[in-house]
Design an enzyme around this catalytic site. Structure first.
Site, PDB file in Angstrom:
ATOM      1  N   LYS A 125      -8.873  -1.768  -7.428  1.00 51.50           N
ATOM      2  CA  LYS A 125      -9.754  -2.945  -7.488  1.00 51.50           C
ATOM      3  C   LYS A 125     -10.599  -3.075  -6.230  1.00 51.50           C
ATOM      4  O   LYS A 125     -11.778  -3.353  -6.289  1.00 51.50           O
ATOM      5  CB  LYS A 125      -8.933  -4.248  -7.614  1.00 51.50           C
ATOM      6  CG  LYS A 125      -8.044  -4.343  -8.819  1.00 51.50           C
ATOM      7  CD  LYS A 125      -7.295  -5.681  -8.836  1.00 51.50           C
ATOM      8  CE  LYS A 125      -6.293  -5.825  -7.700  1.00 51.50           C
ATOM      9  NZ  LYS A 125      -5.038  -5.101  -7.912  1.00 51.50           N
ATOM     10  N   ARG A 154      -3.408 -14.383  -9.621  1.00 52.60           N
ATOM     11  CA  ARG A 154      -2.240 -13.542  -9.876  1.00 52.60           C
ATOM     12  C   ARG A 154      -1.170 -14.275 -10.685  1.00 52.60           C
ATOM     13  O   ARG A 154      -0.150 -13.658 -11.008  1.00 52.60           O
ATOM     14  CB  ARG A 154      -1.621 -13.131  -8.540  1.00 52.60           C
ATOM     15  CG  ARG A 154      -1.880 -11.677  -8.118  1.00 52.60           C
ATOM     16  CD  ARG A 154      -1.254 -11.513  -6.756  1.00 52.60           C
ATOM     17  NE  ARG A 154      -1.012 -10.163  -6.338  1.00 52.60           N
ATOM     18  CZ  ARG A 154      -1.859  -9.408  -5.639  1.00 52.60           C
ATOM     19  NH1 ARG A 154      -3.062  -9.868  -5.360  1.00 52.60           N
ATOM     20  NH2 ARG A 154      -1.505  -8.217  -5.232  1.00 52.60           N
ATOM     21  N   ARG A 195      -2.043   6.744   0.017  1.00 50.38           N
ATOM     22  CA  ARG A 195      -2.641   5.730   0.894  1.00 50.38           C
ATOM     23  C   ARG A 195      -1.745   5.480   2.111  1.00 50.38           C
ATOM     24  O   ARG A 195      -2.236   5.360   3.224  1.00 50.38           O
ATOM     25  CB  ARG A 195      -2.865   4.429   0.107  1.00 50.38           C
ATOM     26  CG  ARG A 195      -3.549   3.350   0.902  1.00 50.38           C
ATOM     27  CD  ARG A 195      -4.200   2.310  -0.001  1.00 50.38           C
ATOM     28  NE  ARG A 195      -3.246   1.352  -0.486  1.00 50.38           N
ATOM     29  CZ  ARG A 195      -3.547   0.351  -1.339  1.00 50.38           C
ATOM     30  NH1 ARG A 195      -4.767   0.223  -1.810  1.00 50.38           N
ATOM     31  NH2 ARG A 195      -2.633  -0.489  -1.721  1.00 50.38           N
ATOM     32  N   ARG A 214      -0.118  -0.489   6.455  1.00 50.09           N
ATOM     33  CA  ARG A 214       0.198  -1.654   5.638  1.00 50.09           C
ATOM     34  C   ARG A 214       1.686  -1.648   5.348  1.00 50.09           C
ATOM     35  O   ARG A 214       2.203  -0.744   4.710  1.00 50.09           O
ATOM     36  CB  ARG A 214      -0.582  -1.605   4.318  1.00 50.09           C
ATOM     37  CG  ARG A 214      -1.901  -2.343   4.382  1.00 50.09           C
ATOM     38  CD  ARG A 214      -2.611  -2.319   3.054  1.00 50.09           C
ATOM     39  NE  ARG A 214      -1.904  -3.087   2.032  1.00 50.09           N
ATOM     40  CZ  ARG A 214      -2.466  -3.406   0.862  1.00 50.09           C
ATOM     41  NH1 ARG A 214      -3.686  -3.043   0.596  1.00 50.09           N
ATOM     42  NH2 ARG A 214      -1.783  -4.094  -0.021  1.00 50.09           N
ATOM     43  N   ARG A 266       6.443  -4.962  -6.302  1.00 53.85           N
ATOM     44  CA  ARG A 266       5.146  -5.562  -6.613  1.00 53.85           C
ATOM     45  C   ARG A 266       4.765  -5.350  -8.079  1.00 53.85           C
ATOM     46  O   ARG A 266       4.160  -6.214  -8.699  1.00 53.85           O
ATOM     47  CB  ARG A 266       4.071  -5.014  -5.673  1.00 53.85           C
ATOM     48  CG  ARG A 266       4.279  -5.505  -4.241  1.00 53.85           C
ATOM     49  CD  ARG A 266       3.471  -4.719  -3.256  1.00 53.85           C
ATOM     50  NE  ARG A 266       2.061  -4.976  -3.396  1.00 53.85           N
ATOM     51  CZ  ARG A 266       1.099  -4.112  -3.089  1.00 53.85           C
ATOM     52  NH1 ARG A 266       1.416  -2.924  -2.649  1.00 53.85           N
ATOM     53  NH2 ARG A 266      -0.144  -4.448  -3.216  1.00 53.85           N
TER      54      ARG A 266
END
Ligand code: ADP
Length: 189
Positions: free
Chosen positions: A13, A88, A127, A135, A146
């Site tokens: 996104k 969300r 990533r 992160r 998640r």
């Protein structure tokens, strides 16, 4: 034009939102980025949010809606926004609806970037490797959490927006350019 970009964690996104910022002059409102900025700045909100985010849980609806309302009122958002990572939960979607109604704004499109979950794990691992794990929520264990939170709290927004006739889906497994073209086609329709 106001758009929601929707998809599971790691669906891409953010990448597509940045593309739309450049091509259409929209403002990207990423609640994840706002929360990370608050953590970076060491604010009280950041301190509260950090543990929740590191666990892969959701920050409270009130905090999130307050952050969005504050940004929506800034003049830079007058041309339109891309909501990325928000809403969300159904409560956030209801809150967003009320916020738009109070301001006379229209939600034009909800675009779901659809990916398969095995691929998500591969992307998150890449990533994490590329960013040197900068992160704290970019690891396989937190991603699993998640995704569970996504299915429980966020996936119900698909029928929610489909029922309003706003939902469109693009294949997030295609290349970044192809996903971008699919999104452009929806925005042109
Ligand atoms: P990604 O883009 O990788 O899916 P985000 O950067 O949007 O993830 O969000 C990272 C974390 O920030 C989430 O796991 C959650 O803890 C918190 N967060 C971000 N947006 C919201 C939101 N709208 N409601 C509740 N928590 C949020």
């Amino acid at each position: 034009m106001n758009i929601i970009l929707f998809g599971a964690p790691g669906a891409g996104k953010g990448t597509q939102a940045k593309r739309l910022v450049e091509s259409r002059g929209l403002v990207q409102l990423s609640t994840g980025d706002m929360l990370r900025a608050a953590i970076e700045a060491g604010t009280e909100l950041g301190r509260q949010a950090k543990d929740i985010m590191d666990r892969g849980d959701l920050v409270s609806d009130d905090i999130i809606l307050g952050m969005i309302a504050e940004r929506m009122d800034s003049p830079e958002c007058a041309n339109g926004v891309i909501l990325d990572g928000f809403p969300r939960t159904v409560a956030q979607a209801d809150g967003l609806g009320a916020m738009f109604e109070a301001r006379g704004l229209t939600l034009n499109h909800v675009i779901e970037v659809q990916v398969d979950e095995a691929a998500l794990f591969a992307r998150i691992e890449t990533r994490a490797a590329e960013t040197g794990g900068s992160r704290a929520d970019d690891n396989a264990e937190t991603l699993r959490k998640r995704l569970a939170v996504y299915h429980e709290n966020t996936a119900p927004l698909l029928p929610y927006y489909d029922g309003k006739g706003l939902l469109r889906t693009v294949d997030g497994m295609a290349s970044i350019d192809e996903v971008g073209q699919a999104i452009d086609a929806i925005l042109a329709s």
